[in-house]
Design an enzyme around this catalytic site. Structure first.
Site, PDB file in Angstrom:
ATOM      1  CE  LYS A 160      15.388 -94.049  -5.891  1.00  0.00           C
ATOM      2  NZ  LYS A 160      15.934 -95.113  -6.776  1.00  0.00           N
TER       3      LYS A 160
ATOM      4  CB  SER B  71      14.757 -98.954  -6.945  1.00  0.00           C
ATOM      5  OG  SER B  71      14.519 -97.713  -6.310  1.00  0.00           O
TER       6      SER B  71
ATOM      7  CB  SER C 232      16.125 -96.563  -9.693  1.00  0.00           C
ATOM      8  OG  SER C 232      15.945 -95.165  -9.759  1.00  0.00           O
TER       9      SER C 232
ATOM     10  CB  SER D  88      20.287 -95.029 -12.180  1.00  0.00           C
ATOM     11  OG  SER D  88      19.175 -94.636 -11.394  1.00  0.00           O
TER      12      SER D  88
END
Length: 261
Positions: free
Chosen positions: A101, A209, A41, A39
């Site tokens: 992250k 996100s 994010s 993705s």
């Protein structure tokens, strides 16, 4: 005799395959785990289709270090503390999936967003405007995701823009962040105090996100326990913008072996 030789050859092949799987499993558990970015994010630090190896030695080992969370480990062993600004792969506390992250909040920190600006322990982090991040409005990766844009609506094939800033964390780590809207749903938040043994994570693509700004009480990520950390992402090994690895014309050689900041 020929039949015995044939049976012996098959047995040797099976043994070779079994040992190869064992060695691969040990390597994946103790040293490096492959991870494919699904993705957007973490744009523009990580793009959809980036392929990297996660350093499993960086923070020690927990049950999540093994495939299928099968390690018979309570807590962490050979543990090392992560540093603010690390890009980390971890197991989601409530969903059986791995996330990637950036580590923003350490135990005891107070984290807040005010008008899209990150506040750590009551002080705004440094934010320096950079040139806009531009990408083509097209479906990305195997999931066929479309990017979100500051200049929406954007037609297919046209240029999608996001505002880009250079963010500087209190320990001096600098990295790019992207913003679509300074007044989005998580650009103004309450103060989150990170509990002992927990961490606070955010995506670099701030308005796209699912991260610790969304509490678990509303189905979000919330705080992440230390034992859920899997490893640190240090370098991109390969990158492809296409929906298949075999679309060689979509490979991004400028991202091969690129360090992750």
């Amino acid at each position: 005799m020929a039949k015995k030789n044939s049976e012996g050859g098959i047995l040797d092949t099976v043994k070779t395959i079994v040992w190869a799987l064992v060695i691969a499993g040990v390597f994946r558990t103790l040293f490096f785990q492959p991870f494919w970015i699904p993705s957007g994010s973490m744009k523009d630090t990580l793009l959809i289709g980036d392929f990297l190896f996660v350093n499993k030695m960086a923070y020690g080992y927990s049950k999540y270090s093994c495939p299928f969370s099968a390690c018979p480990i309570s807590g962490r062993i050979l543990a090392s503390d992560p540093e603010r600004g690390d890009v980390v792969v971890f197991r989601h506390p409530t969903k059986n999936v791995d996330f990637i992250k950036r580590l923003i909040g350490l135990p005891g920190d107070q984290i807040q967003m005010i008008d899209g600006v990150l506040q750590i322990n009551g002080k705004a982090v440094g934010m320096q405007p950079e040139t806009d991040f531009a990408e083509v409005m097209e479906r990305q990766g195997p999931q066929g995701l479309l990017p979100r844009c500051t200049n929406a609506p954007v037609g297919m094939g046209d240029t999608c823009l996001k505002k880009r800033f250079k963010e500087t964390l209190p320990n001096g780590v600098t990295h790019d962040i992207l913003q679509i809207n300074e007044n989005g749903p998580v650009d103004n938040t309450p103060v989150y105090t990170v509990p002992e043994g927990m961490y606070f994570f955010m995506g670099d693509n701030r308005d796209n996100s699912e991260d610790s700004r969304f509490p678990q009480s509303v189905g979000g990520l919330g705080f992440v326990p230390a034992e859920n950390l899997i490893g640190r992402a240090d370098r991109i090994m390969f990158s492809s913008a296409g929906r298949s690895l075999f679309y060689f014309w979509t490979w991004r050689p400028d991202r091969f072996f690129k360090a992750i900041n």
